[in-house]
Scaffold this active site. Structure first.
Site, PDB file in Angstrom:
ATOM      1  N   TYR A 265       3.765  -2.216   1.900  1.00 30.49           N
ATOM      2  CA  TYR A 265       3.780  -3.127   1.070  1.00 30.49           C
ATOM      3  C   TYR A 265       4.607  -2.563  -0.374  1.00 30.49           C
ATOM      4  O   TYR A 265       4.883  -1.258  -0.694  1.00 30.49           O
ATOM      5  CB  TYR A 265       2.529  -3.705   0.490  1.00 30.49           C
ATOM      6  CG  TYR A 265       1.763  -2.867  -0.513  1.00 30.49           C
ATOM      7  CD1 TYR A 265       1.855  -2.941  -1.808  1.00 30.49           C
ATOM      8  CD2 TYR A 265       0.812  -1.921   0.203  1.00 30.49           C
ATOM      9  CE1 TYR A 265       0.981  -1.973  -2.533  1.00 30.49           C
ATOM     10  CE2 TYR A 265       0.048  -1.003  -0.758  1.00 30.49           C
ATOM     11  CZ  TYR A 265       0.274  -1.221  -1.929  1.00 30.49           C
ATOM     12  OH  TYR A 265      -0.581  -0.289  -2.851  1.00 30.49           O
ATOM     13  N   CYS A 266       4.827  -3.491  -1.277  1.00 21.77           N
ATOM     14  CA  CYS A 266       5.631  -2.889  -2.336  1.00 21.77           C
ATOM     15  C   CYS A 266       5.365  -4.160  -3.495  1.00 21.77           C
ATOM     16  O   CYS A 266       4.122  -4.446  -3.560  1.00 21.77           O
ATOM     17  CB  CYS A 266       7.188  -2.717  -2.135  1.00 21.77           C
ATOM     18  SG  CYS A 266       7.940  -4.047  -1.407  1.00 21.77           S
TER      19      CYS A 266
END
Length: 309
Positions: A265-266
């Site tokens: 994720y980011c």
């Protein structure tokens, strides 16, 4: 990268040629030699996402104007802020449902039998995002290593025009979704609670991971228990992926002892796609991408975030 032989169209009665793309990454020489191949669709995925000046400072925009100014001949602009996003989702850049995604790609000239090369002029993360979306519905795709910068640095032709080329002859595009390409909020919750195996990996820069830099989202920090593998740290100064040995060492330093699968994720599922491409280049097939990422996670104040800065 080894240059694969150019395959022409099959003659009647002969078997169809094998795959055109040599893998998930191609260089400018490979692409230049195949721009006229009727199976190949070249898409510019450039989008705009300025760095935030303060917490909650979110703005994004289409990269169509950048495409119109300078682009690879024959390419079309794939607007990740437009119909290649699900605008009914509670976060930006959400992947559309497979059928809606296929319909949008079909309007860009992608059809059954097409193979796609994605590039951008923004450091490669947008092309990686489009590549992951295509891969997730079983459309053969690759990213141009180094993007438009590498293409121009090699002296390749660049066009500037307002009119996009007409798409190839119409044809169906049948999405075949891959299982586990995307993780949703309940999946991340399950990994966090230890109810499902996996390792959460944040692809933001260290300053975004530790919360020392402003975030465009509602709260700073990372999901508890996450490791940090910055997506842009897997590229060299020219925007190309690091040599395989160096890439493997950098990834291995973070993930060698990580439980499978890797849930990337980011902030909004963009840099995470660049990390997903790097892991795929290294042969990992246990990668999934949390589409909502921190924009979705941070919107609920009850969901924990860790700050170290």
């Amino acid at each position: 990268m080894t240059d694969a032989p150019l395959s022409g169209l099959p003659l009647p009665g002969l078997p169809l040629p094998g795959p055109l793309l040599p893998g998930p990454l191609v260089d400018d020489a490979w692409l230049a030699a195949r721009l006229d191949d009727p199976r190949l669709v070249v898409l510019d995925a450039t989008a705009l996402l300025p760095s935030p000046g303060h917490d909650g400072d979110y703005s994004s925009g289409s990269g169509h104007a950048q495409w119109a100014e300078r682009h690879i001949p024959g390419s079309r602009h794939a607007d990740l802020t437009g119909e290649l996003s699900d605008h009914e989702a509670p976060y930006h850049f959400a992947v559309p449902a497979p059928e809606a995604l296929a319909a949008a790609l079909q309007r860009l000239g992608v059809r059954d039998g097409s193979e796609v090369v994605a590039y951008d002029s923004g450091g490669g993360i947008w092309a990686a995002r489009l590549w992951w979306m295509l891969r997730a519905i079983s459309v053969p795709a690759a990213v141009l290593d180094g993007g438009l910068q590498a293409w121009e640095a090699a002296g390749r032709p660049v066009l500037g025009e307002q009119e996009e080329p007409a798409p190839a002859a119409a044809g169906p595009l049948t999405p075949v979704p891959l299982p586990h390409a995307w993780a949703a909020l309940p999946d991340v919750d399950a990994v966090l609670r230890g109810e499902r195996p996996g390792t959460l990996v944040c692809a933001l820069p260290e300053s975004g991971f530790d919360g020392s830099a402003p975030t465009r989202y509602s709260r700073r920090g990372h999901i508890p228990g996450s490791l940090n593998l910055p997506g842009r740290g897997l590229l060299d100064e020219a925007g190309r992926f690091l040599p395989r040995a160096e890439l493997a060492a950098r990834v291995g330093a973070v993930l060698d002892d990580a439980a499978s699968p890797v849930v990337l994720y980011c902030g909004g599922g963009i840099s995470a796609a660049g990390a997903a491409l790097a892991l795929t280049l290294l042969g990992r097939d246990d990668v999934t991408l949390y589409d909502g990422s921190l924009e979705e996670w941070s919107a609920d104040p009850a969901r924990p975030l860790v700050q170290q800065g």
